[in-house]
Scaffold this motif. Sequence first.
Motif, PDB file in Angstrom:
ATOM      1  N   CYS A   1      17.665  -4.552  24.050  1.00  0.00           N
ATOM      2  CA  CYS A   1      18.936  -4.194  24.691  1.00  0.00           C
ATOM      3  C   CYS A   1      18.834  -2.883  25.443  1.00  0.00           C
ATOM      4  O   CYS A   1      19.616  -2.620  26.364  1.00  0.00           O
ATOM      5  CB  CYS A   1      20.073  -4.150  23.653  1.00  0.00           C
ATOM      6  N   MET A   2      17.860  -2.054  25.109  1.00  0.00           N
ATOM      7  CA  MET A   2      17.705  -0.777  25.804  1.00  0.00           C
ATOM      8  C   MET A   2      16.947  -0.939  27.121  1.00  0.00           C
ATOM      9  O   MET A   2      16.873   0.006  27.906  1.00  0.00           O
ATOM     10  CB  MET A   2      16.992   0.227  24.905  1.00  0.00           C
ATOM     11  N   ARG A   3      16.406  -2.130  27.349  1.00  0.00           N
ATOM     12  CA  ARG A   3      15.713  -2.364  28.619  1.00  0.00           C
ATOM     13  C   ARG A   3      16.690  -2.682  29.755  1.00  0.00           C
ATOM     14  O   ARG A   3      16.327  -2.629  30.922  1.00  0.00           O
ATOM     15  CB  ARG A   3      14.741  -3.542  28.478  1.00  0.00           C
ATOM     16  N   ALA A   4      17.927  -3.011  29.420  1.00  0.00           N
ATOM     17  CA  ALA A   4      18.895  -3.439  30.430  1.00  0.00           C
ATOM     18  C   ALA A   4      19.309  -2.286  31.337  1.00  0.00           C
ATOM     19  O   ALA A   4      19.189  -1.108  30.987  1.00  0.00           O
ATOM     20  CB  ALA A   4      20.124  -4.025  29.745  1.00  0.00           C
ATOM     21  N   GLU A   5      19.836  -2.642  32.512  1.00  0.00           N
ATOM     22  CA  GLU A   5      20.413  -1.643  33.407  1.00  0.00           C
ATOM     23  C   GLU A   5      21.705  -1.107  32.779  1.00  0.00           C
ATOM     24  O   GLU A   5      22.513  -1.864  32.253  1.00  0.00           O
ATOM     25  CB  GLU A   5      20.725  -2.274  34.767  1.00  0.00           C
ATOM     26  N   ILE A   6      21.894   0.206  32.820  1.00  0.00           N
ATOM     27  CA  ILE A   6      23.119   0.821  32.298  1.00  0.00           C
ATOM     28  C   ILE A   6      23.901   1.333  33.500  1.00  0.00           C
ATOM     29  O   ILE A   6      23.724   2.470  33.952  1.00  0.00           O
ATOM     30  CB  ILE A   6      22.805   1.966  31.308  1.00  0.00           C
ATOM     31  N   LYS A   7      24.747   0.477  34.033  1.00  0.00           N
ATOM     32  CA  LYS A   7      25.395   0.753  35.319  1.00  0.00           C
ATOM     33  C   LYS A   7      26.219   2.030  35.320  1.00  0.00           C
ATOM     34  O   LYS A   7      26.128   2.842  36.223  1.00  0.00           O
ATOM     35  CB  LYS A   7      26.264  -0.442  35.706  1.00  0.00           C
ATOM     36  N   GLY A   8      27.068   2.205  34.315  1.00  0.00           N
ATOM     37  CA  GLY A   8      27.976   3.342  34.321  1.00  0.00           C
ATOM     38  C   GLY A   8      27.286   4.685  34.354  1.00  0.00           C
ATOM     39  O   GLY A   8      27.848   5.671  34.830  1.00  0.00           O
ATOM     40  N   TYR A   9      26.046   4.733  33.851  1.00  0.00           N
ATOM     41  CA  TYR A   9      25.311   5.995  33.812  1.00  0.00           C
ATOM     42  C   TYR A   9      24.217   6.078  34.883  1.00  0.00           C
ATOM     43  O   TYR A   9      23.403   6.996  34.870  1.00  0.00           O
ATOM     44  CB  TYR A   9      24.697   6.206  32.417  1.00  0.00           C
ATOM     45  N   GLY A  10      24.209   5.099  35.764  1.00  0.00           N
ATOM     46  CA  GLY A  10      23.222   5.133  36.840  1.00  0.00           C
ATOM     47  C   GLY A  10      21.797   5.011  36.358  1.00  0.00           C
ATOM     48  O   GLY A  10      20.889   5.627  36.923  1.00  0.00           O
ATOM     49  N   LEU A  11      21.594   4.216  35.320  1.00  0.00           N
ATOM     50  CA  LEU A  11      20.257   4.045  34.757  1.00  0.00           C
ATOM     51  C   LEU A  11      19.716   2.663  35.114  1.00  0.00           C
ATOM     52  O   LEU A  11      20.192   1.656  34.586  1.00  0.00           O
ATOM     53  CB  LEU A  11      20.297   4.202  33.234  1.00  0.00           C
ATOM     54  N   PRO A  12      18.718   2.583  36.003  1.00  0.00           N
ATOM     55  CA  PRO A  12      18.113   1.290  36.337  1.00  0.00           C
ATOM     56  C   PRO A  12      17.469   0.664  35.108  1.00  0.00           C
ATOM     57  O   PRO A  12      17.275   1.322  34.078  1.00  0.00           O
ATOM     58  CB  PRO A  12      17.052   1.660  37.388  1.00  0.00           C
ATOM     59  N   ARG A  13      17.128  -0.602  35.220  1.00  0.00           N
ATOM     60  CA  ARG A  13      16.520  -1.343  34.118  1.00  0.00           C
ATOM     61  C   ARG A  13      15.302  -0.594  33.561  1.00  0.00           C
ATOM     62  O   ARG A  13      14.408  -0.177  34.302  1.00  0.00           O
ATOM     63  CB  ARG A  13      16.091  -2.723  34.606  1.00  0.00           C
ATOM     64  N   GLY A  14      15.286  -0.422  32.252  1.00  0.00           N
ATOM     65  CA  GLY A  14      14.148   0.191  31.569  1.00  0.00           C
ATOM     66  C   GLY A  14      14.227   1.697  31.425  1.00  0.00           C
ATOM     67  O   GLY A  14      13.477   2.282  30.631  1.00  0.00           O
ATOM     68  N   MET A  15      15.133   2.358  32.153  1.00  0.00           N
ATOM     69  CA  MET A  15      15.153   3.813  32.147  1.00  0.00           C
ATOM     70  C   MET A  15      15.718   4.386  30.846  1.00  0.00           C
ATOM     71  O   MET A  15      15.248   5.414  30.356  1.00  0.00           O
ATOM     72  CB  MET A  15      15.957   4.327  33.332  1.00  0.00           C
ATOM     73  N   LEU A  16      16.741   3.740  30.276  1.00  0.00           N
ATOM     74  CA  LEU A  16      17.278   4.234  29.009  1.00  0.00           C
ATOM     75  C   LEU A  16      16.221   4.129  27.913  1.00  0.00           C
ATOM     76  O   LEU A  16      16.059   5.038  27.097  1.00  0.00           O
ATOM     77  CB  LEU A  16      18.521   3.440  28.598  1.00  0.00           C
ATOM     78  N   LEU A  17      15.487   3.032  27.907  1.00  0.00           N
ATOM     79  CA  LEU A  17      14.418   2.858  26.928  1.00  0.00           C
ATOM     80  C   LEU A  17      13.373   3.953  27.095  1.00  0.00           C
ATOM     81  O   LEU A  17      12.942   4.565  26.113  1.00  0.00           O
ATOM     82  CB  LEU A  17      13.769   1.485  27.076  1.00  0.00           C
ATOM     83  N   GLU A  18      12.967   4.213  28.329  1.00  0.00           N
ATOM     84  CA  GLU A  18      11.940   5.225  28.562  1.00  0.00           C
ATOM     85  C   GLU A  18      12.408   6.587  28.064  1.00  0.00           C
ATOM     86  O   GLU A  18      11.664   7.308  27.389  1.00  0.00           O
ATOM     87  CB  GLU A  18      11.585   5.308  30.051  1.00  0.00           C
ATOM     88  N   HIS A  19      13.635   6.951  28.387  1.00  0.00           N
ATOM     89  CA  HIS A  19      14.136   8.257  27.963  1.00  0.00           C
ATOM     90  C   HIS A  19      14.222   8.340  26.438  1.00  0.00           C
ATOM     91  O   HIS A  19      13.877   9.366  25.842  1.00  0.00           O
ATOM     92  CB  HIS A  19      15.516   8.519  28.576  1.00  0.00           C
ATOM     93  N   SER A  20      14.657   7.263  25.805  1.00  0.00           N
ATOM     94  CA  SER A  20      14.795   7.257  24.351  1.00  0.00           C
ATOM     95  C   SER A  20      13.440   7.353  23.665  1.00  0.00           C
ATOM     96  O   SER A  20      13.293   8.058  22.654  1.00  0.00           O
ATOM     97  CB  SER A  20      15.523   5.976  23.904  1.00  0.00           C
ATOM     98  N   VAL A  21      12.454   6.665  24.206  1.00  0.00           N
ATOM     99  CA  VAL A  21      11.108   6.723  23.634  1.00  0.00           C
ATOM    100  C   VAL A  21      10.523   8.122  23.795  1.00  0.00           C
ATOM    101  O   VAL A  21       9.916   8.669  22.870  1.00  0.00           O
ATOM    102  CB  VAL A  21      10.185   5.671  24.287  1.00  0.00           C
ATOM    103  N   VAL A  22      10.717   8.725  24.975  1.00  0.00           N
ATOM    104  CA  VAL A  22      10.223  10.084  25.198  1.00  0.00           C
ATOM    105  C   VAL A  22      10.892  11.055  24.218  1.00  0.00           C
ATOM    106  O   VAL A  22      10.246  11.948  23.664  1.00  0.00           O
ATOM    107  CB  VAL A  22      10.464  10.529  26.653  1.00  0.00           C
TER     108      VAL A  22
END
Length: 280
Positions: free
Chosen positions: A94-115
């Motif tokens: 579910c973290m791979r999805a695009e997060i529209k409201g926060y301007g996060l393209p697909r995969g970006m939330l996952l990348e930030h969370s992993v970092v």
Amino acid sequence: MSRREEILARVKTVEALPSAIRQAIDLLADADADMGELARIIEYDPGLTANVLRLVNSSYFGGLRTITSLREAVVRLGAGQVFQLLIACGVVPCMRAEIKGYGLPRGMLLEHSVVTAVAARTVARELGLTAPDHTFTAALLSNIGKIVLGTFLEVDAAPILDIVTRRGLSFEEAEEAVLGVSHDEVGAALLEHWRLPESIVYVVRWRLKTEQAPRRNLALDLVHMGSALAMMTGLGVGLDGLNYRPSPEAARRLGLDTAGLETALASVIASLDEVRALFS
């Protein structure tokens, strides 16, 4: 119903973790959990079994030789690391999805969370501290509230950013001014709904407000500074960008000075390729 009440009510409509993961987590709540029973639960889900074996054989989780048996994997790793792997397997999709409201393209939330998760563990290592077992998991889940706000509710971050600029607030303070609730509180409510351990919920709830947390907590300080380091890398940063304020008090409690922060940042950046491959 207020906007805040509406948002927190919607949390309970978010799909629960897969059944096998839920059963395994419930079993792991028992300090004397039977590892054989745990393996049997996981084996009922072929996809979960494959992911656990892939992760357990990665160098990041300490794989020294190839493990092909799930039973051997859970025995070698122990309850703490198996829990981390299960949560990762459950939330990563579910973290791979695009997060529209926060301007996060697909995969970006996952990348930030992993970092963030890698950075939290790196800070502990650089300072010679033993990070609590749940630190990595709590860091991985630290931004999960954005999924509820940005995807399920499609919150528009523009008015929030406007308040950040006009009133000089931090992003989470501006979220509360507009929505009545911040994404860290929403994330904690979701994890509570999923019945995850209180130790993880606590870190997610107070990650951005360590000064207001009811009690001091090493994992909380590590995840807070890990989040700051993740922001410094610029990876997975959305519209909220750098509109957060790292806590000098958290850094002081950890004994983390500027030189230590720079060393930790360099170490995080050096490990990024390995971590990206792990969760790709």
